[in-house]
Design a protein around this motif. Structure first.
Motif, PDB file in Angstrom:
ATOM      1  N   VAL A   1       2.944   1.665  -3.340  1.00  0.00           N
ATOM      2  CA  VAL A   1       2.086   2.018  -4.459  1.00  0.00           C
ATOM      3  C   VAL A   1       1.663   3.473  -4.360  1.00  0.00           C
ATOM      4  O   VAL A   1       1.707   4.219  -5.340  1.00  0.00           O
ATOM      5  N   THR A   2       1.268   3.892  -3.162  1.00  0.00           N
ATOM      6  CA  THR A   2       0.833   5.273  -3.000  1.00  0.00           C
ATOM      7  C   THR A   2       1.959   6.235  -3.366  1.00  0.00           C
ATOM      8  O   THR A   2       1.784   7.149  -4.179  1.00  0.00           O
ATOM      9  N   VAL A   3       3.129   6.000  -2.805  1.00  0.00           N
ATOM     10  CA  VAL A   3       4.264   6.885  -3.074  1.00  0.00           C
ATOM     11  C   VAL A   3       4.605   6.861  -4.551  1.00  0.00           C
ATOM     12  O   VAL A   3       4.768   7.903  -5.200  1.00  0.00           O
ATOM     13  N   SER A   4       4.665   5.630  -5.128  1.00  0.00           N
ATOM     14  CA  SER A   4       5.065   5.480  -6.517  1.00  0.00           C
ATOM     15  C   SER A   4       4.057   6.161  -7.436  1.00  0.00           C
ATOM     16  O   SER A   4       4.412   6.820  -8.412  1.00  0.00           O
ATOM     17  N   ARG A   5       2.802   6.030  -7.100  1.00  0.00           N
ATOM     18  CA  ARG A   5       1.753   6.634  -7.936  1.00  0.00           C
ATOM     19  C   ARG A   5       1.892   8.145  -7.940  1.00  0.00           C
ATOM     20  O   ARG A   5       1.751   8.809  -8.975  1.00  0.00           O
ATOM     21  N   LEU A   6       2.196   8.694  -6.772  1.00  0.00           N
ATOM     22  CA  LEU A   6       2.344  10.144  -6.672  1.00  0.00           C
ATOM     23  C   LEU A   6       3.581  10.612  -7.429  1.00  0.00           C
ATOM     24  O   LEU A   6       3.556  11.612  -8.130  1.00  0.00           O
TER      25      LEU A   6
ATOM     26  N   ALA B   1       0.826  -1.199   0.000  1.00  0.00           N
ATOM     27  CA  ALA B   1       0.000   0.000   0.000  1.00  0.00           C
ATOM     28  C   ALA B   1       0.864   1.254   0.000  1.00  0.00           C
ATOM     29  O   ALA B   1       0.649   2.181  -0.798  1.00  0.00           O
ATOM     30  N   CYS B   2       1.880   1.284   0.866  1.00  0.00           N
ATOM     31  CA  CYS B   2       2.717   2.483   0.972  1.00  0.00           C
ATOM     32  C   CYS B   2       3.493   2.715  -0.317  1.00  0.00           C
ATOM     33  O   CYS B   2       3.496   3.821  -0.871  1.00  0.00           O
TER      34      CYS B   2
ATOM     35  N   ALA C   1       3.572   2.419 -10.832  1.00  0.00           N
ATOM     36  CA  ALA C   1       2.971   1.938  -9.585  1.00  0.00           C
ATOM     37  C   ALA C   1       2.480   0.501  -9.762  1.00  0.00           C
ATOM     38  O   ALA C   1       2.696  -0.363  -8.915  1.00  0.00           O
ATOM     39  N   LYS C   2       1.843   0.258 -10.911  1.00  0.00           N
ATOM     40  CA  LYS C   2       1.339  -1.076 -11.189  1.00  0.00           C
ATOM     41  C   LYS C   2       2.495  -2.080 -11.230  1.00  0.00           C
ATOM     42  O   LYS C   2       2.401  -3.185 -10.703  1.00  0.00           O
TER      43      LYS C   2
ATOM     44  N   PRO D   1       0.976   6.086 -12.657  1.00  0.00           N
ATOM     45  CA  PRO D   1       0.254   4.816 -12.446  1.00  0.00           C
ATOM     46  C   PRO D   1       0.925   3.597 -13.059  1.00  0.00           C
ATOM     47  O   PRO D   1       0.820   2.497 -12.525  1.00  0.00           O
TER      48      PRO D   1
END
Lengths: 358, 314, 259
Positions: A67-72, A64-65, A79-80, A76
């Motif tokens: 992905v959130t950081v990577s997405r920001l 979760a952490c 992140a995937k 996306p």
């Protein structure tokens, strides 16, 4: 896109100096997140949640952490990619859990009876504590040895046939059914051996050699496949060289092709032995169990390591602990033998493989 | 430098005879494979025949062979299919990990660790499942029954020992995992490097590359490998025999103490104590198991072979 | 010892495909005959039909006549294995048996055919063969080291020693130098010259200078077009072929205008 004004371009330039245009997370970030997640999961485990739940918590938290950081930061798509990396890695680690758990259990429970008596005594007249698996070791060695004696010539000859002689349809059919034969359930192999001997010698028959026949059914396809693969690796030039020296085909095969492939074949045979030496089910229905040493595979029941472990476990007697200890010790011995055989196989192939290449 | 006085005078053995004998022997060994397979079917049929033709009330259970085998066949299929549902996705991701994610230097060693799972004898999985895994599932099973009890699979009541179908399924899943992984890894290894590089050159992330170039290529290998795993799970004996506490009913309830047995486990449990028609009945059930696994394995091999024909990788 | 070879109307097939058509030639004993021609013209195929190695390819077949000192090697009741003991062969890439030592490689032809010989006789034979192959001095101190452990050129001479140890009348060489460096090639060519007095040597080569250097007679193979069978265009003394060939195609080839 409109032509950028001068100021925009200036800010762009400024940005490339401070941070790359394609932004990626610094390499330490995932590790830091992982460490934090492990800390939380570990704390949860210590606080009384089960260890398994703690591990799940760690993975979920980490994913979760990150992905959130990577997405920001990365967008996306990246992140995937990171989600998949996490999933794939945890799947692998998950698969190691049973392996480690099995080994740890067998070692911790099996060492109690790893003593001299265990290796040098049979179960003859033993009630309760003491006793050993000497009779089962001799039985396992004899039956596996007999199975090897049957399987290696048959399997190697069949492999030779497929590579050196077979042409056309029959070869394809045999190759196919060798593969299918690899999938015969071991209990069915046992029933086959029983049915075969029962037809000749009458129902209820139990003999060591029946077990060897059953194990051969499981072993032969493995030997065929490894022989076949190794013979295919022998360069054709060597066959031609032998032919040009007026060597008849059968001598060419025996003296040139097989020696060149021998290390690989030995590896395959060792792995095949490792595969069948721990088989329980086919021996259960063909060889049965006995409490004393029986060195004649053509006369009556024999004890084997896996079957004796099984019976120590299902009929432990009262109190059960001595029998269960013996079962675990037999299991440990079995696992040591199997792992050793696997190791030997790797060593053979590593040691001799480069030489065979020329 | 003349060598004329040397060997052409030396008598050569009759090469023709040797060739004929050796060719005959190896051809015989090849045919023996077919003979053994046919023999398995034939001998099982002969020994099963008395049970197949006996009056139903004399067969153990008193209702004929078909009704004797049916619940066992159900249990066999139930355990194998669920084990496959767990193992197949896991095996594919593990194969991806070993082939594409693990550091190059470690990949082979890590693959070997997975192969070790296949080397552990099934009796040891049985002992482990009984002592370690079964007790560990009692708690989670209770949670499942409380919260997901409306799903028939988790209807409960929860078994106190944990010797449930669920544990048998988990153990089977662990056992077939390395088999599926090995075949899938082999397929991934054959993915043309060029396809992967083409995907990378388009700017794909690793996952996008896998989806574009690798997974489509490996699809039929995954199917074939899963069927191989299924065949193995159907026939697995000792682990199930030890782990499962059997009561013979036909139910899909995975976490209760009333579980159907499997054909293989039933044979292992009953055979050593049986005589007469009971033996014939067990062999009849073994014949059913042989037929089922044979069909599954044939289908699996057909799928895998077809893939290698069309792969074009070589 | 050396024997002459007579080939008459030889057609060579791979399954249905006619690879070489209508070759007739006479190969003299105690001479070196070179076969040259562009890639795929069938010269190696032809060479392999002279000791019945061609038929090892599944479905390959041969029509016509090849006679060694008057005996048709494709006649009824002729065992190809016997034929090969009379006709040795050296291949494009050196192929010593990797599981055998240098000594065992030379003795392979004797040992593998199961002939019985005394240890001292084999020792003699190995030494003589290695001396004949100009290799003795280089390997006499490591006869029992693996045959794959020497240089490529030495391996090729080892293969020649192995071939002559069974005392053949004819030596076939299929581009024996194409995998070797110039110095090793020189050694092989010298060796061919040394062997000429005792053997009938047929060598296939891509290298026209080599053909000119080592051979007495040269045959030129060519094919009309892709998919057409290869044919023997012209055969004559090497001097003649390289100075005044009769056929235009031969001249084009040796002057490097094609191929």
């Amino acid at each position: 896109m409109s032509v950028p004004t001068r100021t925009e371009r200036e800010t762009d330039l400024l940005r490339t100096e401070t941070a790359p245009v394609r932004r990626t997370l610094p390499p330490w970030v995932p590790y830091a997140v992982l460490a934090a997640a492990i800390a939380v999961g570990g704390a949860a485990a210590l606080a009384g949640v089960s260890a398994g739940l703690g591990a799940v918590l760690t993975v979920v938290l980490y994913a979760a952490c990150v992905v959130t950081v990577s997405r920001l930061v990365e967008g996306p798509r990246k992140a995937k990619d990171r989600v998949v990396t996490t999933v794939v890695t945890s799947a692998f680690l998950l698969a190691l859990v049973p392996l480690i758990s099995v080994l740890a259990t067998v070692i911790s429970r099996g060492t109690a009876r790893m003593d001299v008596e265990f290796f040098s005594f049979s179960m003859r007249g033993v009630v309760g504590e003491g006793g050993g698996v000497y009779h089962a070791i001799t039985g396992t060695l004899m039956i596996t040895g007999l199975a090897t004696l049957i399987s290696v010539p048959v399997g190697m000859l069949c492999g030779v046939y497929l590579v050196e002689y077979a042409r056309g349809k029959l070869a394809a059919v045999i190759t196919f059914f060798v593969d299918v034969m690899t999938g015969i359930p071991s209990i069915v192999a046992g029933l086959f051996a029983y049915a075969l001997f029962a037809l000749i010698l009458g129902p209820g028959v139990r003999m060591g050699v029946m077990g060897a026949v059953a194990l051969s059914v499981l072993m032969i396809p493995v030997v065929v496949r490894s022989t076949e693969e190794m013979l295919k690796l022998v360069p054709n030039e060597l066959r031609e060289a032998a032919y040009a020296l007026a060597v008849p085909k059968w001598r060419m095969i025996l003296k040139v092709v097989i020696p060149t492939a021998l290390a690989g074949i030995a590896t395959g045979v060792t792995l095949a032995i490792a595969r069948v030496i721990g088989e329980t089910a086919p021996l259960l229905v063909t060889v049965g169990i006995t409490q004393s040493v029986n060195l004649n595979p053509f006369d009556g029941r024999m004890a084997t390591l896996p079957v004796s472990a099984y019976y120590q476990y299902v009929n432990p007697g009262v109190p059960p602990d001595p029998a269960l200890d013996r079962a675990w010790a037999a299991a440990l011995l079995l696992i040591i033998i199997v792992m050793a055989l696997n190791l030997v196989a790797r060593l053979i192939s590593r040691r001799f493989a480069p030489e065979a290449g020329g | 430098m003349p060598l004329s006085e040397t060997p052409s005078a030396v008598a050569r053995p009759r090469p023709r005879a040797g060739d004929r004998v050796f060719a005959g022997l190896s051809t015989g060994a090849g045919l023996l494979i077919l003979v053994v397979l046919a023999g398995v079917a034939a001998f099982l049929l002969v020994e099963a025949w008395p049970a197949l033709t006996a009056p139903p009330e004399e067969v153990p259970g008193g209702r004929g062979v078909a009704l004797y085998v049916w619940p066992l066949l159900f249990g066999t299929a139930l355990s194998a299919v669920f084990a496959l549902l767990i193992a197949a996705p896991l095996a594919v991701t593990i194969a991806l990990f070993v082939t594409y994610y693990a550091p190059r230097a470690l990949a082979q060693g890590l693959g070997y660790l997975i192969d070790l799972l296949a080397a552990v004898p099934s009796i040891i999985y049985g002992l482990w499942g009984f002592t370690v895994l079964a007790p560990a599932t009692v708690g989670p099973s209770g949670w499942l029954a409380d919260n997901l009890g409306f799903v028939p699979l988790f209807a409960g009541p929860v078994s106190a020992t944990g010797r449930t179908m669920l544990v048998a399924i988990l153990v089977l899943a662990v056992m077939i995992l390395p088999i599926i992984t090995a075949v899938v890894r082999e397929a991934f290894r054959q993915v043309p490097r060029l396809h992967e590089e083409a995907a990378h050159a388009l700017g794909a992330t690793r996952w996008e590359m896998l989806r574009m170039a690798v997974l489509p290529f490996g699809r039929s290998a995954v199917i074939g490998a899963s069927m191989l795993g299924l065949g193995r799970a159907l026939g697995e004996t000792m682990a199930v025999t030890i782990v499962l506490s059997v009561s013979g009913g036909v139910t899909v309830n995975l976490i209760s103490s009333g579980n159907p047995s499997t054909i293989a486990a039933d044979i292992a449990l009953q055979f050593p104590e049986s005589t007469g028609l009971a033996v014939n009945t067990l062999i009849a059930s073994g014949l059913v198991l042989f037929a089922v696994t044979f069909a599954v394995n044939m289908a699996a091999r057909t799928v895998i072979n077809r893939r290698s024909e069309f792969s074009g990788a070589n | 010892m050396a024997k002459h070879i007579q080939v008459k109307d030889l057609d060579i097939y791979y399954d249905e495909f006619l690879a070489v058509q209508g070759v007739s030639m006479t190969i003299e004993p105690r001479s070196v005959t070179a076969l040259i021609g562009p890639s795929g013209c069938g010269k190696s195929t032809f060479l392999r039909s002279l000791n019945r190695m061609h038929e090892l390819v599944p479905k390959a077949k041969v029509e016509g006549q090849v006679a060694i000192n008057g005996r048709d090697i494709y006649g009824n009741n002729v065992d190809p294995v016997d034929i090969r003991s009379e006709i040795g062969m050296v291949f494009q890439r050196p192929n010593p048996f990797p599981t055998m030592s240098i000594y065992e490689n030379v003795a392979a032809g004797i040992r593998l055919t199961g002939a019985r010989m005394k240890r001292s006789e084999i020792d003699d034979l190995v030494e003589r063969s290695l001396r004949s192959a100009n290799l003795w001095n280089e390997v006499k101190d490591r006869l029992h080291k693996p045959g794959g452990g020497i240089s490529g050129g030495q391996q090729q001479r080892l293969c020649i020693a192995r071939a002559i140890a069974v005392d053949p009348a004819v030596l076939l060489m299929d581009e024996p130098c194409s995998a070797l460096d110039p110095i090793s090639t020189q050694a092989i060519e010298d060796l061919i010259n040394d062997l000429k007095p005792d053997y009938t040597i047929v060598i296939v080569t891509h290298n026209m200078q080599q053909a000119a250097r080592v051979s007495d007679t040269t045959g030129f193979f060519n094919l009309a077009d892709v998919g057409q069978p290869g044919r023997l265009i012209e055969m004559d003394t090497t001097a003649k072929i390289f100075s005044a060939p009769r056929e235009q195609a031969t001249e084009d080839y040796i002057t490097g205008r094609f191929g």
